[in-house]
Design a protein around this motif. Structure first.
Motif, short mmCIF file in Angstrom:
data_model
loop_
_atom_site.label_atom_id
_atom_site.label_comp_id
_atom_site.label_asym_id
_atom_site.label_seq_id
_atom_site.Cartn_x
_atom_site.Cartn_y
_atom_site.Cartn_z
N ASN A 111 -16.51 12.79 -6.48
CA ASN A 111 -16.30 11.71 -7.18
C ASN A 111 -15.62 10.57 -8.22
N ILE A 112 -15.31 11.87 -9.03
CA ILE A 112 -14.44 12.33 -10.17
C ILE A 112 -13.11 11.42 -9.96
N TYR A 113 -12.87 10.59 -10.38
CA TYR A 113 -11.52 10.03 -10.21
C TYR A 113 -10.12 10.02 -12.00
N TYR A 114 -9.19 10.05 -11.78
CA TYR A 114 -8.29 9.95 -12.89
C TYR A 114 -7.32 9.70 -13.00
N GLY A 128 -5.40 7.89 -4.79
CA GLY A 128 -5.09 6.60 -4.15
C GLY A 128 -4.66 5.87 -4.21
N TYR A 129 -4.16 4.44 -4.85
CA TYR A 129 -3.86 3.63 -5.24
C TYR A 129 -3.06 4.23 -7.18
N MET A 130 -2.67 5.44 -7.32
CA MET A 130 -1.94 5.94 -8.26
C MET A 130 -3.35 6.33 -9.27
N TRP A 131 -3.97 6.54 -8.70
CA TRP A 131 -5.23 7.35 -9.12
C TRP A 131 -5.42 8.81 -8.10
N GLU A 161 0.84 -0.92 0.13
CA GLU A 161 0.23 0.05 0.31
C GLU A 161 0.73 1.41 0.08
N HIS A 162 2.05 0.63 0.71
CA HIS A 162 3.29 2.27 0.43
C HIS A 162 3.62 2.55 -0.95
N LEU A 163 3.59 1.84 -1.22
CA LEU A 163 4.57 2.15 -2.66
C LEU A 163 3.02 2.13 -3.54
N LEU A 164 1.96 1.61 -3.49
CA LEU A 164 0.82 2.89 -5.01
C LEU A 164 0.41 3.46 -4.01
N GLN A 165 0.26 4.52 -2.94
CA GLN A 165 -0.27 5.54 -2.83
C GLN A 165 1.36 6.76 -2.49
N GLN A 166 2.76 5.61 -3.24
CA GLN A 166 3.58 6.58 -2.82
C GLN A 166 3.58 7.29 -1.71
N PRO A 225 -8.64 7.85 -0.65
CA PRO A 225 -7.72 8.62 -0.24
C PRO A 225 -7.40 7.96 0.76
N SER A 226 -5.41 9.11 0.15
CA SER A 226 -4.52 7.93 1.52
C SER A 226 -4.68 8.92 2.51
#
Length: 384
Positions: A340-343, A321-324, A162-167, A313-314
């Motif tokens: 609620n938009i994500y990208y 989030g996870y690279m979004w 999770e740490h890697l995915l959330q940078q 959200p992290s």
């Protein structure tokens, strides 16, 4: 009579909620279909205004992306081009409503670099790994899976998937010649200040850092025991009927060995070249998979549970989030648009925007990055 009509309308609405929105999914090599019903959801004049805005606000960097990359990251010590690059085209994009093409501009079949949009594809490779049980949980420590020294030490051994995915991993080290401390250094201080700064505690501060993202790609390559492009092709791109033109590159020297086989470890962006090279149409297909909560037509490809985790959200950054990227309240919030938009977002103005509330997927390429919020407000304003 009136009561009967009202009940019928309510029944239809209830049925729509129960079975979900009826989306269109193009078959392989199909000309993307339009729909009068979807087109009528937009005010034609205002929609044209949005498209004109995208065309008139082209990314200001060079179309020779090798030049644009070197200029964009010139402050980084030791930065150099390590992977393939490609001269880009002009502004291009697509707006889909319920999966149907409402409008497009530019060359939507042209294959271009997509830079950090690649990160959202890489995140999905982690999601598939969890869905298939290759990773038990993103809260697991990576050292329990990758024992070759990449996560050794008192600091790196704390890092979870999770740490890697959330940078926010603050991974410390060097991979493929890239030094974590030299990637996007702080605006103040010199090399000695950056190099010898004590790493942050994992999970506490988001630091956008391609070296650490590439560590995730490397780790997933060893977990899957396959190159990431093969995993993406077999599990996602072939199943969403994507074209055969997309490619996922790594640095020229980024080779690792798994099961006696030499394989490329790819990048999560084009920061030093490489990453995913793809057309707007294939980006739109990927977006449709997420709009439909991980299903392509009736086939489940990604679990809904993963998508919900990916767009949560992290703690260190409410917009990530996870690279979004997430349109929540915060420094990246697009005022006046749904939270609620994500990208997915990449250098040079590459975007895949998912607007579930309006059943929209918006792909735009080579739009000046600071103009994306204004562009999306124009798209939103064009809805009837």
């Amino acid at each position: 009579m009136k009561m009967t009509i009202v009940l019928s309308v309510l029944s239809l609405l209830f049925l729509k909620v129960c079975i979900g929105q009826d989306y269109y999914f193009p078959k392989k090599n199909d000309v993307w279909e339009t729909s009068n019903q979807s087109s009528q959801s937009f005010n034609e004049n205002r929609l044209e205004e949005a498209v004109s805005f995208a065309k008139d606000n082209e990314y200001s960097g060079s179309r020779d992306l090798r030049i644009a990359i070197l200029k964009g990251f010139e402050r980084e010590p030791f930065h150099e081009i390590l992977g393939p690059t490609k001269k880009r085209g002009g502004p291009a994009g697509m707006i889909l409503k319920n999966g149907y093409l409402v409008t497009s501009w530019g060359d939507t079949k042209r294959v271009d670099m997509t830079f950090s949009v690649t990160k959202s594809f890489l995140s999905t490779m982690a999601g598939l790994a969890e869905d298939k049980g290759l990773i038990n949980s993103t809260t697991d420590k990576v050292i329990d899976y990758i024992w070759d020294g990449t996560f050794d030490g008192a600091h790196n051994s704390k890092i979870t998937w999770e740490h890697l995915l959330q940078q926010n991993s603050a991974w410390s080290g060097e991979l493929w010649g890239g030094k974590d401390w030299a990637d996007r250094p702080p605006s103040e201080g010199g090399i000695d200040d950056w190099k010898f700064e004590k790493p942050k505690e994992p999970g506490t501060i988001m630091e956008y850092n391609d070296v650490r993202v590439n560590v995730l790609a490397y780790s997933l390559t060893h977990v899957w025991r396959k190159p990431m492009p093969m995993v993406l092709k077999e599990n996602i791109m072939d199943k969403i009927d994507a074209s055969t033109t997309w490619r996922w590159h790594g640095y020229h020297h980024a080779w690792t060995e798994v099961d006696g086989l030499k394989m490329k470890s790819v990048t999560g962006g084009g920061h030093s070249g490489a990453g995913i090279f793809i057309s707007a149409e294939d980006m739109a297909r990927f977006g449709m998979l997420f709009l439909n909560d991980g299903k392509w037509r009736d086939q489940r490809l990604i679990s809904e549970g993963w998508i919900q985790k990916a767009i949560t959200p992290s703690k260190p950054n409410n917009n990530y989030g996870y690279m979004w990227w997430l349109n929540k309240q915060g420094s990246r919030h697009w005022e006046g648009l749904s939270e609620n938009i994500y990208y997915a977002a990449g250098f040079g103005g590459n975007f895949i925007v998912i607007d579930k509330e309006n059943d929209l997927v918006v792909v735009t390429r080579w739009l000046e990055p600071k103009k994306i919020a204004e562009f999306m407000r124009l798209v939103n304003r064009s809805l009837n």
